[in-house]
Design an enzyme around this catalytic site. Structure first.
Site, short mmCIF file in Angstrom:
data_model
loop_
_atom_site.label_atom_id
_atom_site.label_comp_id
_atom_site.label_asym_id
_atom_site.label_seq_id
_atom_site.Cartn_x
_atom_site.Cartn_y
_atom_site.Cartn_z
CD GLU A 1 -2.72 1.18 2.56
OE1 GLU A 1 -3.30 0.10 2.79
OE2 GLU A 1 -2.88 2.20 3.25
CD GLU B 1 -5.05 6.32 5.97
OE1 GLU B 1 -6.09 5.63 5.87
OE2 GLU B 1 -4.15 6.11 6.79
#
Length: 268
Positions: free
Chosen positions: A124, A128
């Site tokens: 990943e 965020e």
């Protein structure tokens, strides 16, 4: 919808061939004011030419509105939030992805995410946003689901990410990952620096993955997650809407629909 490669699990399917073939990266811009940019997953039949991004859940809290894609976190009867995940219909292995968007994390507990991820492998790369901090965006990366949160790095100070649109960019090559906002890089991770001498492997995301966007209730998670997200969601501050205007993808392999092959030197 369960036949789509981003959802399908061959080992749990009726037959090993139940999953649709993976559509590979092509250079494209997804303007969410266009009819072919987004579809609900129930309407998607496997042709990426008909939808560049699809919702991943039903019922869906993602929709085209106000000339953009909007993902909403909605309060459920149990007091927790049910959000939305939208994923690209083409997989990418290296390239540059730029999203012009506005965070939906206007209150503590609400998390908005822009991610490149391989769910099966656990690689990943992400941006965020948390409601506890509207002036920055956080960056991180993971290899094979090794969740090392200490590697998180914040961006430079920005204007309010929940009111202003910014261009968030991930530049991913076999050698490095660069995170940038509005054309200004704030973090670089070099593959050579991820070498693990004990296990003799580079802990660098390198598997073919999907671009996705999500909004979710971090305040309803475990204590560590809830504290990071800013505590329980204050539902009087709703609605919580994550807005994406457009996404541009430039493939490292220049749009060739090639099958993923691990780097020859994946292990030293």
């Amino acid at each position: 919808m369960y036949c789509a490669p981003f959802n399908c699990e061959p080992e749990n399917s009726r037959t090993p061939n139940s999953c649709w073939n993976t559509a590979h990266c092509v250079d494209e811009t997804s303007d969410f004011n266009s009819a072919t940019a987004f579809a609900q997953v129930a309407d998607y039949k496997g042709d990426p030419h008909t939808a560049q991004y699809v919702s991943k859940f039903e019922p869906s809290n993602a929709k085209h509105a106000n000339e953009q894609l909007e993902l909403e976190l909605v309060k459920q009867p149990d007091g927790k939030g049910f959000g939305a995940v939208v994923t690209g219909t083409r997989a990418i292995q290296y390239g540059t992805v730029t999203a012009v968007m506005r965070s939906g994390s206007t209150a503590g507990g609400v998390v908005s995410s822009f991610i490149i991820r391989n769910d099966k492998v656990g690689d990943e790369i992400d941006f965020e946003f948390v409601g506890a901090d509207k002036a920055t965006v956080q960056s991180n990366y993971y290899w094979h689901n090794e969740l090392d949160y200490t590697k998180m790095v914040k961006s430079q100070l920005l204007t309010d990410t929940t009111h202003e649109y910014h261009a968030y960019q991930i530049q991913w090559t076999p050698e490095q990952i660069i995170w940038a906002v509005d054309g200004k890089a704030f973090r670089t991770v070099r593959r050579v620096d991820t070498w693990d001498p004990k296990n003799k492997v580079f802990k660098f995301p390198d598997s073919e993955a999907y671009v996705s966007f999500s909004i979710w209730d971090g305040g309803a998670g475990a204590k560590g997650t809830a504290d990071w997200a800013g505590g329980k969601v204050n539902w009087t501050a709703a609605p919580f809407k994550f807005a994406i205007k457009n996404v541009s993808t430039n493939c490292y392999f220049k749009g060739n629909e090639t099958t993923y092959v691990p780097p020859a030197d994946a292990k030293k």
